[in-house]
Design a protein around this motif. Structure first.
Motif, short mmCIF file in Angstrom:
data_model
loop_
_atom_site.label_atom_id
_atom_site.label_comp_id
_atom_site.label_asym_id
_atom_site.label_seq_id
_atom_site.Cartn_x
_atom_site.Cartn_y
_atom_site.Cartn_z
N GLY A 153 10.71 -1.49 -47.07
CA GLY A 153 9.97 -0.27 -47.39
C GLY A 153 10.52 0.47 -48.59
O GLY A 153 9.76 0.95 -49.45
N GLU A 154 11.84 0.55 -48.69
CA GLU A 154 12.45 1.25 -49.82
C GLU A 154 12.13 0.54 -51.12
O GLU A 154 11.90 1.18 -52.15
CB GLU A 154 13.96 1.34 -49.62
CG GLU A 154 14.67 2.25 -50.61
CD GLU A 154 14.23 3.70 -50.49
OE1 GLU A 154 14.06 4.35 -51.54
OE2 GLU A 154 14.04 4.17 -49.34
N ASN A 155 12.11 -0.78 -51.08
CA ASN A 155 11.81 -1.55 -52.27
C ASN A 155 10.37 -1.29 -52.73
O ASN A 155 10.09 -1.11 -53.91
CB ASN A 155 12.02 -3.04 -51.98
CG ASN A 155 12.16 -3.87 -53.24
OD1 ASN A 155 12.93 -3.52 -54.13
ND2 ASN A 155 11.44 -4.95 -53.31
N LEU A 156 9.44 -1.28 -51.78
CA LEU A 156 8.04 -1.01 -52.10
C LEU A 156 7.87 0.40 -52.66
O LEU A 156 7.21 0.61 -53.68
CB LEU A 156 7.19 -1.20 -50.85
CG LEU A 156 5.72 -0.77 -50.91
CD1 LEU A 156 4.99 -1.49 -52.04
CD2 LEU A 156 5.04 -1.04 -49.58
N LEU A 157 8.49 1.38 -52.02
CA LEU A 157 8.38 2.76 -52.47
C LEU A 157 8.97 2.93 -53.87
O LEU A 157 8.37 3.60 -54.73
CB LEU A 157 9.09 3.69 -51.49
CG LEU A 157 9.10 5.17 -51.85
CD1 LEU A 157 7.69 5.72 -51.91
CD2 LEU A 157 9.94 5.95 -50.84
N LYS A 213 9.21 7.03 -47.56
CA LYS A 213 8.76 5.80 -46.90
C LYS A 213 7.81 6.13 -45.76
O LYS A 213 6.84 5.41 -45.51
CB LYS A 213 9.96 5.01 -46.36
CG LYS A 213 10.77 4.28 -47.39
CD LYS A 213 11.65 3.22 -46.76
CE LYS A 213 12.62 3.80 -45.76
NZ LYS A 213 13.51 2.76 -45.19
N GLU A 214 8.09 7.21 -45.07
CA GLU A 214 7.24 7.61 -43.96
C GLU A 214 5.84 7.97 -44.45
O GLU A 214 4.83 7.63 -43.80
CB GLU A 214 7.86 8.79 -43.21
CG GLU A 214 9.10 8.45 -42.41
CD GLU A 214 10.31 8.13 -43.29
OE1 GLU A 214 10.37 8.64 -44.45
OE2 GLU A 214 11.18 7.35 -42.85
N ASP A 215 5.77 8.66 -45.61
CA ASP A 215 4.46 8.98 -46.19
C ASP A 215 3.68 7.72 -46.50
O ASP A 215 2.49 7.61 -46.19
CB ASP A 215 4.64 9.78 -47.49
CG ASP A 215 5.26 11.14 -47.29
OD1 ASP A 215 5.09 11.70 -46.19
OD2 ASP A 215 5.90 11.65 -48.23
N LEU A 216 4.35 6.77 -47.14
CA LEU A 216 3.69 5.53 -47.53
C LEU A 216 3.24 4.74 -46.30
O LEU A 216 2.13 4.22 -46.26
CB LEU A 216 4.63 4.70 -48.40
CG LEU A 216 4.10 3.37 -48.92
CD1 LEU A 216 2.80 3.56 -49.71
CD2 LEU A 216 5.15 2.69 -49.79
N PHE A 263 11.20 -2.88 -41.52
CA PHE A 263 12.32 -3.82 -41.63
C PHE A 263 13.35 -3.27 -42.63
O PHE A 263 13.29 -3.54 -43.82
CB PHE A 263 11.82 -5.21 -42.04
CG PHE A 263 11.16 -5.95 -40.90
CD1 PHE A 263 11.69 -7.15 -40.44
CD2 PHE A 263 10.03 -5.46 -40.28
CE1 PHE A 263 11.11 -7.84 -39.39
CE2 PHE A 263 9.43 -6.13 -39.23
CZ PHE A 263 9.97 -7.32 -38.78
N SER A 264 14.29 -2.53 -42.11
CA SER A 264 15.27 -1.86 -42.96
C SER A 264 16.65 -1.85 -42.30
O SER A 264 16.76 -1.67 -41.08
CB SER A 264 14.84 -0.41 -43.23
OG SER A 264 15.85 0.28 -43.93
#
Length: 469
Positions: free
Chosen positions: A317-321, A335-338, A389-390
């Motif tokens: 998720g962090e990578n995508l954000l 990440k929660e927003d996304l 997955f983090s």
């Protein structure tokens, strides 16, 4: 929180942790025509053949120009290291396959698998057990390869039929092999997980145990190459399949879960219940997405004495954000927003993904398999679940010695960003190995270069586990 409706182009570079790197651009609030245009354009860039010097599939790119087909071919032919594929059989099969055609891939690998299976059957009838065993191991690999691209339709009966044929043929080979083994069932919640327990010898005395697990797209029978090496070095070896994998998704229909500690602890519980396991020397090795799953489990499981993340994976998720924000998304987005936006199943996201899937073999397979193993009804629903997955805030809890691996030419983790983030977050004794590509070891999981791979990884493990070779 849905990203801004202003016509800002969000370039979303997904680090696809187990198969291919998908790059495409979506424009939130733009017209459908604009959306399709940028998605198709980027998808075309994604599938452009790479040179042999940079392609993660190495010389396999000389067989297939399609990067995904080249990589899966390398993965299959790499099984020749343990005699579970043969180079000529693989090359002739590849020569019959239409580039990028999933049905052609299935039919030609299935044809080869059936032929080699028949050789095994005939050899067995004539009393040539060794020849039969060798043929069965190769046929099992080819059946598994044939099934690989079928997941776009989860109701396709060939998925289970071909997978069952692969497992049945593998077990026929095992029955003829000299290595002692057990087919085991590991208690897990209200069901069991399938596994194989392989023994270094029949003494019944405790041995160090190596637990090897697969990742996003594997079956445990593929891990037999790792098993063979472990047995030679004096380990008992346990393989298993958890939610989202192998039998568990195909027969039990249990999808992936991010909190893999709830899987690893029951596996270790089973292991320590055996009198032939040295409970003070239990190692865990995670392959591909297992490079996230195994560390996640080890962070909560103090009985793991050594860990290999192969390759290391840190935070989807962090990578995508981060990639979104680099291309102009709201810097305050979390990440929660996304994730919340993806959970709304936004049409613009799904349309862009599906357009890219139509143009890129790797993108198509990644999302088809993702929806299959996560039991998700759309790409957005898959990615919403994938974002959990983090290892952020978790990896630091790992206490055992840990080896983090990466490949120099692994396009699934360009510049080893994910692996380095995992390594940097560890507070335990740790080591990092970046495998070079000069002699073909730079690919994902070092497929196709098991000699170099096992030399480095097992040597590290042997040192930590007190095994002298």
């Amino acid at each position: 929180m849905k990203p801004s409706k202003s016509c800002i182009k969000y370039a979303i570079t997904f680090t696809l942790l187990v198969t291919a790197t998908l790059a495409f651009t979506i424009s939130a609030g733009c017209t459908e025509t604009e959306l399709q245009s940028v998605a198709v354009s980027a998808a075309t860039e994604t599938k452009t053949p790479q040179s042999a010097s940079t392609c993660s599939s190495g010389s396999a790119a000389q067989i297939f120009s399609d990067q995904e087909f080249a990589f899966q071919f390398l993965r299959t032919i790499g099984a020749s290291y343990s005699g579970e594929a043969d180079i000529g059989e693989c090359l002739k099969t590849a020569s019959r396959i239409d580039e990028g055609d999933f049905e052609s891939w299935y039919s030609e690998w299935k044809k080869t698998a059936d032929a080699i299976r028949n050789i095994g059957d005939e050899s067995l009838r004539e009393g040539h057990n060794r020849t039969a065993m060798n043929a069965y191991y190769r046929a099992a690999t080819y059946y598994r390869t044939a099934e690989f691209f079928l997941h776009g339709n989860s109701t396709d009966s060939r998925i289970v039929e071909t997978w069952e044929k692969s497992r049945e043929t593998f077990r026929d080979a095992l029955a003829l092999d000299d290595v002692s083994y057990e087919i085991v069932s590991i208690p897990y919640e209200n069901t069991t997980l399938p596994g194989y327990f392989y023994k270094a010898d029949n003494s019944g005395t405790p041995h160090p145990l190596l637990i090897v697990q697969t990742g996003f797209d594997g079956c445990q029978e593929e891990l037999h190459t790792y098993v063979n090496e472990g047995i030679k070095r004096g380990y008992n070896v346990l393989t298993f399949e958890g939610p989202g994998q192998g039998e568990v998704i195909r027969i039990q229909h249990i999808p992936f879960r991010y909190d893999w500690e709830n899987v690893i602890t029951p596996v270790v519980d089973y292991a320590v219940s055996r009198p032939d396991v040295d409970e003070n020397r239990i190692a865990l090795w995670g392959i591909s997405l297992g490079g996230y799953l195994a560390p996640r489990g080890a962070a909560y499981e103090s009985r793991i004495a050594a860990l290999i993340a192969d390759p290391g994976t840190y935070d989807v998720g962090e990578n995508l954000l981060r990639n979104l924000q680099e291309e102009g998304a709201d810097a305050n987005m979390t990440k929660e927003d996304l994730k919340e936006w993806l959970q709304t199943d936004p049409a613009e996201f799904n349309d862009a993904i599906r357009d890219a899937m139509a143009e890129s073999t790797g993108t198509r397979w990644m999302n088809e398999n993702g929806m299959f193993v996560f039991n998700a009804g759309s790409p957005a629903q898959f990615w919403a679940k994938w974002m959990d997955f983090s290892l952020a805030g978790i990896a630091g809890e790992i206490r055992c010695p840990t080896l983090v691996c990466a490949g120099e030419a692994d396009s699934l983790d360009k510049d080893a960003i994910q692996a380095k983030e995992l390594y940097d977050s560890l507070a335990c004794e740790k080591e990092f190995i970046l495998f070079q590509d000069e002699y073909g070891a730079g690919s994902h999981c070092q497929f196709g270069a098991f000699g170099q791979s096992f030399g480095a990884k097992f040597d590290w493990l042997d040192d930590k586990m007190g095994i002298n070779q």
